[in-house]
Design a protein around this motif. Structure first.
Motif, mmCIF file in Angstrom:
data_model
loop_
_atom_site.group_PDB
_atom_site.id
_atom_site.type_symbol
_atom_site.label_atom_id
_atom_site.label_comp_id
_atom_site.label_asym_id
_atom_site.label_seq_id
_atom_site.Cartn_x
_atom_site.Cartn_y
_atom_site.Cartn_z
ATOM 1 N N LEU A 80 0.887 -1.463 -0.402
ATOM 2 C CA LEU A 80 -0.143 0.152 0.116
ATOM 3 C C LEU A 80 0.694 1.403 0.055
ATOM 4 C CD1 LEU A 80 -2.890 0.948 0.179
ATOM 5 C CD2 LEU A 80 -2.279 0.927 2.951
ATOM 6 N N LEU A 81 1.994 1.007 0.696
ATOM 7 C CA LEU A 81 2.589 2.309 0.536
ATOM 8 C C LEU A 81 3.229 2.673 -0.707
ATOM 9 C CD1 LEU A 81 4.380 2.002 4.726
ATOM 10 C CD2 LEU A 81 2.975 3.611 3.957
ATOM 11 N N ARG A 82 4.089 1.673 -1.616
ATOM 12 C CA ARG A 82 4.203 1.596 -2.657
ATOM 13 C C ARG A 82 3.456 3.242 -3.541
ATOM 14 N NH1 ARG A 82 7.627 -0.912 -5.027
ATOM 15 N NH2 ARG A 82 6.471 -1.135 -7.409
ATOM 16 N N LEU A 83 1.640 3.057 -3.383
ATOM 17 C CA LEU A 83 1.089 3.478 -3.788
ATOM 18 C C LEU A 83 1.346 5.071 -3.027
ATOM 19 C CD1 LEU A 83 -1.977 1.823 -4.170
ATOM 20 C CD2 LEU A 83 -0.285 1.877 -5.996
ATOM 21 N N VAL A 84 1.412 5.148 -1.736
ATOM 22 C CA VAL A 84 1.742 7.037 -1.112
ATOM 23 C C VAL A 84 3.064 6.744 -1.853
ATOM 24 C CG1 VAL A 84 2.454 7.671 0.904
ATOM 25 C CG2 VAL A 84 0.663 5.803 0.767
ATOM 26 N N ASP A 85 4.046 6.022 -2.498
ATOM 27 C CA ASP A 85 5.239 6.670 -2.852
ATOM 28 C C ASP A 85 5.085 7.396 -4.461
ATOM 29 O OD1 ASP A 85 7.345 6.472 -1.214
ATOM 30 O OD2 ASP A 85 8.313 4.380 -1.772
ATOM 31 N N ALA A 86 4.121 6.305 -5.081
ATOM 32 C CA ALA A 86 3.371 6.945 -6.319
ATOM 33 C C ALA A 86 2.642 8.203 -6.589
ATOM 34 C CB ALA A 86 3.071 5.478 -7.307
ATOM 35 N N GLY A 87 2.204 8.885 -5.387
ATOM 36 C CA GLY A 87 1.114 9.912 -5.152
ATOM 37 C C GLY A 87 0.165 9.338 -5.608
ATOM 38 N N THR A 88 -0.464 7.971 -5.369
ATOM 39 C CA THR A 88 -1.740 7.514 -6.080
ATOM 40 C C THR A 88 -2.857 7.834 -4.438
ATOM 41 O OG1 THR A 88 -1.406 5.301 -6.315
ATOM 42 C CG2 THR A 88 -1.639 6.451 -8.028
ATOM 43 N N VAL A 89 -1.677 7.329 -3.666
ATOM 44 C CA VAL A 89 -2.673 7.195 -2.110
ATOM 45 C C VAL A 89 -2.004 8.215 -1.290
ATOM 46 C CG1 VAL A 89 -3.202 6.017 -0.129
ATOM 47 C CG2 VAL A 89 -3.506 5.018 -2.628
#
Length: 470
Positions: free
Chosen positions: A73-82
């Motif tokens: 999930l934090l990979r999506l935070v890294d990507a700026g989508t979450v």
């Protein structure tokens, strides 16, 4: 310099002493320190077939999956989508609870640090499989409420991580089993890891074992895994020691996979290891993101455990000593995981793991007497001469859940006397306080938790909060 040869010899002795009589059908342990590592296996991986447990045998990871789900999930935070501090409903508009205000208040961060308070711990819908399994879980949450105002307490949260998995599905457009493969297993170099249950037929995979009616004997589990709907919380993923070594090394390297690829930003890898909530109880470690940050043997281990039908796993990284420890036990003796882990930690630090509490025992406050209720558990406590008599029952919910929990090995109703261990802390009268030095051993502590803003009075045991209701 850590002497891994003597540590390996000691762990070999520990494993060689295990048998059905000690509640162990088979076990595996892996240790990595710096650039060196070893693994050991013992016993049977499958009591039905007699298959030997080897160091490359796969096993059900159970709730250790929660650290993997949080990382993905934090990979999506890294990507700026979450956004971690956005309401979960921004990404899952269909998510709601019986308490709609609480559902609105729950953030993404609260999903992965056990502070959301959702009262649905044992919810395990099994009717739907495949792509819509996780969605079927979320569809049932409107029937459930919260035990406290979100963000004001810690209550072990399977639903939080199922919701995190559902966000992962929505943002990637993939079912969880494929999303975790592409977002984590592949970039991390976890070559044998899978969240597809049927992959167990294609490789050497362990199953669990339970105590049998015959003393000193064990029987193979009749339930391989928990339902697919709970995959993100730990229902289905299967791993090997090598997989978890790769995952642990990635976290120790600040988000860099063993092959040098960036899996997670250094900032978010560090954030996972930073306390986000501390309940102030010695039986409940501070919570990072996904990790329980546990003081033990003079250091801090980022840890998570995981149960599966007839099995238990334990996994931690020890940043101060650049170490990874992982183990799995098939059989009812989950505390063997603690014995293996504490042996490694004591070897690394030169300090003994001790009980997490101190002070003289104090009689129970008479006001603890009464009823305590959460989903699928009722406890009635009476106070006698400073001790607690705790009667526990699991009210019938539905046949589907009862079948799942029976296969999992959840015990039935019980009556246990708890004796004072420290002010506000109690242990079963026949338990050895020394076992609380380990990760799983702390689950036996029952704590009297006073009320706080947004949270009623209750008890805390096994990482779970149960409010006082009468």
């Amino acid at each position: 310099m850590v002497d891994l040869d003597s540590l390996r010899a000691h762990l070999t002795e520990v494993l060689d002493a295990q048998s059905a009589a000690t509640g162990v059908a088979g076990a595996v342990v892996g240790v990595a320190v710096g650039g060196d590592q070893f693994s050991l296996a013992h016993g049977s991986a499958n009591l039905n077939t007699g298959q030997e447990f080897t160091t490359d045998t796969g096993w059900l990871l159970g709730s250790v999956t929660k650290v993997l789900t949080a990382t993905a999930l934090l990979r999506l935070v890294d990507a700026g989508t979450v956004d971690l501090d956005a309401p979960a409903r921004r990404y899952l508009p269909e998510f709601t609870l019986a308490d709609t205000d609480a559902a609105e208040a729950i953030t993404v961060r609260m999903l992965i640090n056990h502070t959301n308070g959702i009262d649905a711990d044992d919810l395990m819908p099994a009717a739907v499989r495949g792509r819509d399994a996780t969605r079927s879980y979320v569809d049932q949450l409107p029937d459930f409420g919260c035990l406290f105002e979100p963000g004001t307490g810690i209550h072990y949260s399977n639903p939080g991580f199922v919701l995190a998995a559902r966000i992962l599905e929505e943002q990637t457009g993939l079912p969880f089993e494929r999303a975790i493969q592409t977002e984590l297993f592949e970039p991390c170099g976890m070559r044998d890891a899978t969240a597809v249950q049927t992959q167990a037929f294609l490789r050497r995979t362990a199953i669990g074992a339970h105590a049998s009616d015959e003393p000193g004997k064990l029987r193979a589990t009749s339930l391989f895994s928990l339902p697919e709907s709970a995959a993100g919380a730990g229902g289905t993923p299967i791993v090997t020691v090598a997989d978890m070594m790769a995952f642990g090394r990635m976290h120790l390297a600040g988000g860099l996979a063993p092959d040098g690829g960036r899996v997670l930003s250094q900032e978010l890898a560090a954030a996972m290891l930073t306390p986000t909530f501390d309940l102030g109880l010695p039986s409940v470690p501070s919570m990072g993101l996904g990790w329980w940050l546990t003081p033990i043997a003079g250091t801090t281990a980022a840890w998570h455990g995981g149960g599966s039908p007839g099995g238990a796993s334990s996994f931690c990284i020890v940043p101060e000593h650049d170490a990874v420890i992982v183990s799995f036990v098939s059989g009812p003796n989950a505390l063997l995981n603690d014995k293996l882990h504490t042996a490694v930690l004591e070897h690394l630090t030169g300090q003994q793991a001790t009980a997490p509490f101190g002070g003289d025992p104090a009689d129970a406050d008479p006001s603890m007497a009464g009823g305590y209720t959460a989903f699928h558990v009722d406890k009635n406590i009476s106070v006698h001469d400073g001790t607690l008599l705790v009667r526990t029952a699991f009210p019938f919910h539905d046949e589907e859940l009862e079948r799942t929990l029976d296969g999992y090995g959840t015990s039935g109703s019980s009556t246990v006397t708890y004796v004072p261990a420290a002010p506000g802390l109690f242990l079963p009268e026949d338990s050895d306080p020394r076992t609380t030095a380990g990760f799983y051993g702390r689950f036996s502590i029952l704590a009297d938790l006073p009320p706080a803003p947004g949270r009623p009075r209750g008890i805390h045991t096994g990482l779970r909060f149960i409010p006082k209701t009468s």
